[in-house]
Design an enzyme around this catalytic site. Structure first.
Site, PDB file in Angstrom:
ATOM      1  N   GLU A  36       0.846  -1.198   0.000  1.00  0.00           N
ATOM      2  CA  GLU A  36       0.000   0.000   0.000  1.00  0.00           C
ATOM      3  C   GLU A  36       0.878   1.244   0.000  1.00  0.00           C
ATOM      4  OE1 GLU A  36      -2.389   2.919  -0.047  1.00  0.00           O
ATOM      5  OE2 GLU A  36      -3.342   0.948  -0.168  1.00  0.00           O
ATOM      6  N   ARG A 265     -16.366   8.271  -9.313  1.00  0.00           N
ATOM      7  CA  ARG A 265     -14.976   7.902  -9.079  1.00  0.00           C
ATOM      8  C   ARG A 265     -14.515   6.960 -10.190  1.00  0.00           C
ATOM      9  NH1 ARG A 265     -13.123   9.152  -4.030  1.00  0.00           N
ATOM     10  NH2 ARG A 265     -11.503   7.559  -4.193  1.00  0.00           N
ATOM     11  N   HIS A 437     -42.215  -2.227  19.315  1.00  0.00           N
ATOM     12  CA  HIS A 437     -42.944  -0.959  19.233  1.00  0.00           C
ATOM     13  C   HIS A 437     -42.546  -0.068  20.407  1.00  0.00           C
ATOM     14  CE1 HIS A 437     -46.280   1.825  18.572  1.00  0.00           C
ATOM     15  NE2 HIS A 437     -46.532   1.761  19.865  1.00  0.00           N
TER      16      HIS A 437
END
Length: 460
Positions: A36, A265, A437
């Site tokens: 990277e 992109r 609920h």
């Protein structure tokens, strides 16, 4: 590990797709090198999903403060401190980044910092050295695109990367593109106090969503004072004394302090040796099959580099798929219709499966039925003062084909919608389930009850 620079798997790119592949491969006993050029985490963590959602949450707090009196709370909105907002945003990113670095070390992945280049079917060159793998995964991601002749200068004409680093709130902004990125920044900036105009060449905002969702978002943005020009393409921009002036094909012009280019992109693939190694390409994207295999045996590609949905969670899924395929686990290919999609604007737009139009193409007009449940009938949505709808698309006498939701917090409902779609559930099966609920999940339950022929809090 066979040798110093020889691995079972070499991954070029440490974003969502790359690191997910690395983590799963390491778990499966492979030796892994992860290459990277910047930081592990890629676009999503550092320049995309995470920082934009942090800004959106800051915007939500600003709106809540302005509107506090509606709830009987005395509060005064005094403004946006961008230095403090950016500190909060960067803190979130920093903590997640530290966590990722820890996982890389814990799984004994060889992290190599540097700009890699594919030099053969099994070799990546980085920092002047060759790193060889029995298999190679290309995961070099994407960058913000522009339009022909439109120069992003990082000052008055900016990309999303620049927008995330702004140290001030613009008084006015033009957003070129009404897709996910454009609508999210429009929402943030409006919450921060910016006068926003979106220019979108297609007829609707978030044009890939069900048309009902697009119209609901447009109505909500109009109420918020977010302006938009739809169905007319951008034709040019020029600098003014203090900002920019954008021209639209219909002859209108819009002036603002700056313009954000949010037209999508594009893949990062140029100059990385892919074509020279024989990898088949199409308009910069790497072509793959259902298992993310490229045209070169042993070379895979994942994430924004391939022409699938540009979503971090798709990258995760593709990375895992590749690791498991290499390991011989025979994983099922990804059903991209079954991937949840969320635009985190205010209100949120969340969807699963097919739009009504797509369903009718597949099953014919007579083979599809829909139901729209209005959040006005949902107690928790009333408490939150959010409006919107849950729309369900169903095959007649068959399963749910799509779920399309607009309203605050709808992104949190998409998990249940994902199960309904992917398990091919019938509305009557979901209608048997009891939803808590008061929650917004009841909106999904009520829509299913109505489709099953036993509506509760629904009236014509």
């Amino acid at each position: 590990m066979a040798g110093d620079n020889q691995f079972d798997l070499v991954i070029l790119g440490g974003g969502s797709g790359g690191y997910a592949c690395a983590f799963r491969a390491a778990d499966l006993g492979m030796s892994v090198a992860l290459i990277e050029k910047a930081e592990v985490g890629g676009t999503c963590l550092h320049r995309g999903c995470i920082p934009t959602k942090a800004l959106l949450h800051a915007g939500e707090i600003a709106d809540n403060t302005r509107e506090a009196a509606q709830f009987g709370v005395a509060a005064t909105f005094q403004g946006i401190d961008m230095a403090a907002v950016n500190s909060y945003k960067d803190g979130v990113v920093g903590q997640l980044y530290k966590g990722l670095q820890g996982i890389v070390k814990a799984r004994k992945i060889e992290f190599i910092a540097g700009e890699g280049r594919l030099v053969s079917a099994n070799t990546v060159q980085v920092n002047g050295q060759n790193v060889t793998g029995k298999n190679v995964v290309l995961a070099t991601g994407s960058v913000p695109k522009s339009l022909p002749g439109l120069e992003i200068d990082g000052n008055r004409v900016i990309s999303s990367d620049h927008a995330l680093k702004l140290d001030y709130v613009p008084a006015s902004a033009i957003i070129l593109g009404g897709g996910v990125i454009g609508c999210e920044f429009a929402s943030v900036w409006k919450s921060f106090g910016t006068d926003v105009t979106i220019i979108e060449g297609l007829p609707h905002l978030v044009p890939l969503e069900d048309e009902n969702s697009s119209k609901l978002l447009e109505r909500a943005f109009r109420r918020r004072g977010i302006k938009y020009e739809l169905g007319n393409f951008f034709s040019g921009v020029e600098y003014t004394e203090n900002g920019v002036r954008a021209s639209i094909a219909n002859g209108k012009t819009v002036e603002a302090d700056l313009m954000l280019v949010a037209v999508g992109r594009g893949p990062v693939s140029a100059g990385l040796g892919y074509e020279e190694a024989g990898v088949a390409m199409d308009r910069g994207y790497v072509k793959v099959d259902q298992y993310c295999r490229t045209s070169v045996p042993g070379v895979y590609a994942v994430g924004d580099l391939i022409p699938t949905l540009q979503l971090a969670h798709v990258g995760f899924a593709e990375g895992i798929l590749v690791a498991e395929h290499i390991a011989g686990l025979n994983p099922a290919p990804i059903d991209y219709d079954g991937v949840p999609r969320v635009t985190y604007s205010h209100p949120e737009v969340a969807s699963m499966g097919l739009t009504e139009a797509q369903a009718k193409v597949k099953h014919g007009d007579a083979g599809v039925k829909t139901f729209n449940y209005d959040l006005a009938g949902n107690g928790k949505s009333k408490i939150l003062k959010t409006s919107g709808q849950v729309k369900v698309v169903q095959q007649v006498d068959g399963p749910v084909l799509g779920v399309h939701m607009v309203g605050d917090r709808m992104g949190e409902l998409v998990g249940e919608a994902q199960l309904i779609f992917n398990w091919e559930a019938l509305p009557q099966e979901v209608a048997q389930l009891v939803h808590a609920h008061p929650t917004q999940t009841e909106a999904l339950g009520e829509a299913m009850m109505a489709l099953a022929g036993k509506p509760l809090h629904v009236h014509d």
